[in-house]
Design a protein around this motif. Sequence first.
Motif, PDB file in Angstrom:
ATOM      1  N   PRO A 202     -18.716  82.435  45.786  1.00 50.62           N
ATOM      2  CA  PRO A 202     -18.006  81.157  45.968  1.00 50.62           C
ATOM      3  C   PRO A 202     -16.924  80.996  44.918  1.00 50.62           C
ATOM      4  O   PRO A 202     -17.085  81.414  43.767  1.00 50.62           O
ATOM      5  CB  PRO A 202     -19.121  80.111  45.824  1.00 50.62           C
ATOM      6  N   ALA A 203     -15.831  80.364  45.299  1.00 47.01           N
ATOM      7  CA  ALA A 203     -14.719  80.194  44.365  1.00 47.01           C
ATOM      8  C   ALA A 203     -15.014  79.148  43.309  1.00 47.01           C
ATOM      9  O   ALA A 203     -14.458  79.192  42.213  1.00 47.01           O
ATOM     10  CB  ALA A 203     -13.446  79.817  45.124  1.00 47.01           C
ATOM     11  N   ALA A 204     -15.892  78.202  43.643  1.00 44.45           N
ATOM     12  CA  ALA A 204     -16.233  77.133  42.702  1.00 44.45           C
ATOM     13  C   ALA A 204     -17.687  77.258  42.285  1.00 44.45           C
ATOM     14  O   ALA A 204     -18.508  77.869  42.971  1.00 44.45           O
ATOM     15  CB  ALA A 204     -15.971  75.761  43.326  1.00 44.45           C
TER      16      ALA A 204
ATOM     17  N   ARG B 131      -8.718  86.740  47.813  1.00 47.19           N
ATOM     18  CA  ARG B 131      -8.865  85.356  47.336  1.00 47.19           C
ATOM     19  C   ARG B 131      -8.678  84.399  48.503  1.00 47.19           C
ATOM     20  O   ARG B 131      -7.607  84.351  49.109  1.00 47.19           O
ATOM     21  CB  ARG B 131      -7.847  85.087  46.227  1.00 47.19           C
ATOM     22  N   ARG B 132      -9.748  83.645  48.797  1.00 48.15           N
ATOM     23  CA  ARG B 132      -9.765  82.693  49.904  1.00 48.15           C
ATOM     24  C   ARG B 132      -9.932  81.280  49.350  1.00 48.15           C
ATOM     25  O   ARG B 132     -10.302  81.105  48.188  1.00 48.15           O
ATOM     26  CB  ARG B 132     -10.902  83.024  50.873  1.00 48.15           C
ATOM     27  N   PRO B 133      -9.731  80.243  50.195  1.00 45.74           N
ATOM     28  CA  PRO B 133      -9.860  78.863  49.697  1.00 45.74           C
ATOM     29  C   PRO B 133     -11.247  78.539  49.157  1.00 45.74           C
ATOM     30  O   PRO B 133     -11.376  77.856  48.147  1.00 45.74           O
ATOM     31  CB  PRO B 133      -9.528  78.015  50.933  1.00 45.74           C
ATOM     32  N   GLU B 134     -12.303  79.023  49.815  1.00 43.44           N
ATOM     33  CA  GLU B 134     -13.655  78.659  49.415  1.00 43.44           C
ATOM     34  C   GLU B 134     -14.425  79.798  48.779  1.00 43.44           C
ATOM     35  O   GLU B 134     -15.565  79.601  48.338  1.00 43.44           O
ATOM     36  CB  GLU B 134     -14.448  78.155  50.633  1.00 43.44           C
ATOM     37  N   ALA B 135     -13.867  80.999  48.740  1.00 43.04           N
ATOM     38  CA  ALA B 135     -14.610  82.150  48.237  1.00 43.04           C
ATOM     39  C   ALA B 135     -13.647  83.187  47.698  1.00 43.04           C
ATOM     40  O   ALA B 135     -12.439  83.145  47.957  1.00 43.04           O
ATOM     41  CB  ALA B 135     -15.485  82.754  49.330  1.00 43.04           C
TER      42      ALA B 135
ATOM     43  N   ASP C 125      -4.947  82.540  43.264  1.00 45.07           N
ATOM     44  CA  ASP C 125      -5.776  81.402  42.879  1.00 45.07           C
ATOM     45  C   ASP C 125      -6.817  81.874  41.888  1.00 45.07           C
ATOM     46  O   ASP C 125      -7.083  83.073  41.740  1.00 45.07           O
ATOM     47  CB  ASP C 125      -6.443  80.790  44.112  1.00 45.07           C
ATOM     48  N   THR C 126      -7.445  80.922  41.213  1.00 45.57           N
ATOM     49  CA  THR C 126      -8.493  81.233  40.253  1.00 45.57           C
ATOM     50  C   THR C 126      -9.857  80.934  40.871  1.00 45.57           C
ATOM     51  O   THR C 126      -9.960  80.339  41.938  1.00 45.57           O
ATOM     52  CB  THR C 126      -8.325  80.407  38.967  1.00 45.57           C
ATOM     53  N   MET C 127     -10.908  81.341  40.170  1.00 48.56           N
ATOM     54  CA  MET C 127     -12.276  81.044  40.574  1.00 48.56           C
ATOM     55  C   MET C 127     -13.088  80.731  39.326  1.00 48.56           C
ATOM     56  O   MET C 127     -12.615  80.911  38.196  1.00 48.56           O
ATOM     57  CB  MET C 127     -12.897  82.235  41.315  1.00 48.56           C
ATOM     58  N   GLU C 128     -14.305  80.247  39.557  1.00 50.40           N
ATOM     59  CA  GLU C 128     -15.199  79.953  38.442  1.00 50.40           C
ATOM     60  C   GLU C 128     -16.306  81.005  38.409  1.00 50.40           C
ATOM     61  O   GLU C 128     -16.881  81.361  39.439  1.00 50.40           O
ATOM     62  CB  GLU C 128     -15.838  78.568  38.608  1.00 50.40           C
TER      63      GLU C 128
ATOM     64  N   GLY D 245     -23.674  83.873  45.218  1.00 52.77           N
ATOM     65  CA  GLY D 245     -23.118  84.721  46.269  1.00 52.77           C
ATOM     66  C   GLY D 245     -24.102  85.778  46.703  1.00 52.77           C
ATOM     67  O   GLY D 245     -25.310  85.661  46.509  1.00 52.77           O
ATOM     68  N   ARG D 246     -23.574  86.847  47.270  1.00 51.30           N
ATOM     69  CA  ARG D 246     -24.435  87.916  47.779  1.00 51.30           C
ATOM     70  C   ARG D 246     -23.692  89.244  47.732  1.00 51.30           C
ATOM     71  O   ARG D 246     -22.452  89.293  47.695  1.00 51.30           O
ATOM     72  CB  ARG D 246     -24.878  87.627  49.213  1.00 51.30           C
ATOM     73  N   MET D 247     -24.481  90.317  47.733  1.00 47.34           N
ATOM     74  CA  MET D 247     -23.951  91.673  47.772  1.00 47.34           C
ATOM     75  C   MET D 247     -24.343  92.311  49.097  1.00 47.34           C
ATOM     76  O   MET D 247     -25.502  92.231  49.513  1.00 47.34           O
ATOM     77  CB  MET D 247     -24.509  92.502  46.618  1.00 47.34           C
ATOM     78  N   VAL D 248     -23.377  92.927  49.763  1.00 47.01           N
ATOM     79  CA  VAL D 248     -23.627  93.585  51.045  1.00 47.01           C
ATOM     80  C   VAL D 248     -23.062  94.995  50.970  1.00 47.01           C
ATOM     81  O   VAL D 248     -21.903  95.189  50.561  1.00 47.01           O
ATOM     82  CB  VAL D 248     -22.978  92.814  52.212  1.00 47.01           C
ATOM     83  N   CYS D 249     -23.882  95.984  51.371  1.00 45.23           N
ATOM     84  CA  CYS D 249     -23.448  97.377  51.411  1.00 45.23           C
ATOM     85  C   CYS D 249     -23.327  97.815  52.864  1.00 45.23           C
ATOM     86  O   CYS D 249     -24.170  97.477  53.698  1.00 45.23           O
ATOM     87  CB  CYS D 249     -24.445  98.277  50.682  1.00 45.23           C
TER      88      CYS D 249
END
Length: 458
Positions: free
Chosen positions: A450-452, A375-379, A339-342, A431-435
């Motif tokens: 987020p995917a959108a 790649r997930r539906p919402e993210a 899938d693609t994302m924005e 979004g966010r970054m987690v280490c």
Amino acid sequence: MTPRRFFRRYFLTGIGLILLFLVANLTMMLGLGALLNEISPFRVPMEELAALVQTRDGRCQVQQQEMEALLAQNDLPWAMVLAPDGAIAWSHALPAAADHPYTAADIARMSRWYLEDYPVVVRTLADGSLLVVACNKDRVLRVGLSTMMTYRELWATLYGCLAIFGANLLLVVALFWRSLRRMEKSAAPLLQGVGRLAAGRPTDLPETGELGPVQAALNRVSAQMARRDAARAEWINGISHDVRTPLAVMLGYAGTLEADPALPAAAREQAGMIRAQGERLRRLISDLNLASQLEYSMQPLQWRHLDPAELAREVLSDLLNAGLPEQYSLELQLTGREDTMEGDPALLARALENLVRNSIAHNPGGCTVRVTVDRRPEACVFTVQDDGVGIGPAVLEQINAGRFDGLRRGGQGGHGFGLRLVAGIARAHGGRMVCRPAQPTGLEVELDLPAARPAEET
């Protein structure tokens, strides 16, 4: 407005509310009194009744017809006259249970309470005799030691007191609600302004109302922060621009010396090291400039539909084509649906490149860097994981809390510009970054995007 004047206004408002309560309650009490007067309060005509009784030398003479008419007119069931010694000198319709001589204690008791369930009124006559008049026990009751009233008066008084209590309660609720609404109206812009300042955004609050001085002070703080941030961004841009030209010259000469076959191998190797460090310095300056632009919202995102898997492939291909030492290896793993994302392709590529270079730079002994695209539906989740030296728990906590100054990894100094830039790019995309530590060793950095496109960016 000075603090003293501000609190004095609230003090005067409190005094005004107290006066309002006093006036409102006085008005309601006067209204209740007028209502009770309209009901025709209960009264026993003792003066008129006593005038119909004549006592002389222990004998009692009563104008019988007038007395009976007056008693019937006022709904008084019976009456009697007691001689000074307590004997009954005269009576009218006296109940059998009350037909007996009376002691002083009996007289004191009935004058303050009841006689055979009848509330009675007594009056002393000229020769010491006592006129006793009974009231209708189905219509009249005694309230206290010396007050009588009808049941109608009693219920009117009770309902009137309840109405006054209810009116006071409604008045308190109305004034509290009005005060709360005024405070909410005054404090809402203030709280929004504080929230915007805490988020690092400027604010322009209306400088009117009860909290106008506080809002004016926040506006001044916001203006000072904006000027400081503008000066900082201008200084960073100026430094970046001033360093760019001499750095390009240095890299050019270093590249020339590195490629010159006439120079000894050691000199060419040193020239290559100068070129590599110059390239690193150029990336650091670029990261600093971009991080500053993202922090102050000076870098508008170029939203595009993109394939995250293809983006990761391009980043890894560019790193391999640029020359990667033998002790490092790059891997790409794809999971989830196709899938693609924005997002902004250039910024996302910069973030992935920075994370991979970060793993390489802090593991001089070599490591394997794995880039995973889920790649997930919402993210869409990008994960960069290495099996190197990793980062201590304290530093990880500092990074996840957004504090990047003075970072150290693997015993080497670090300024945190790379990770700061990655975190800024993630925030710019919503979004966010987690280490977190990798297993068994190393570091894992996750970009959860987020995917959108966020609604406010649409």
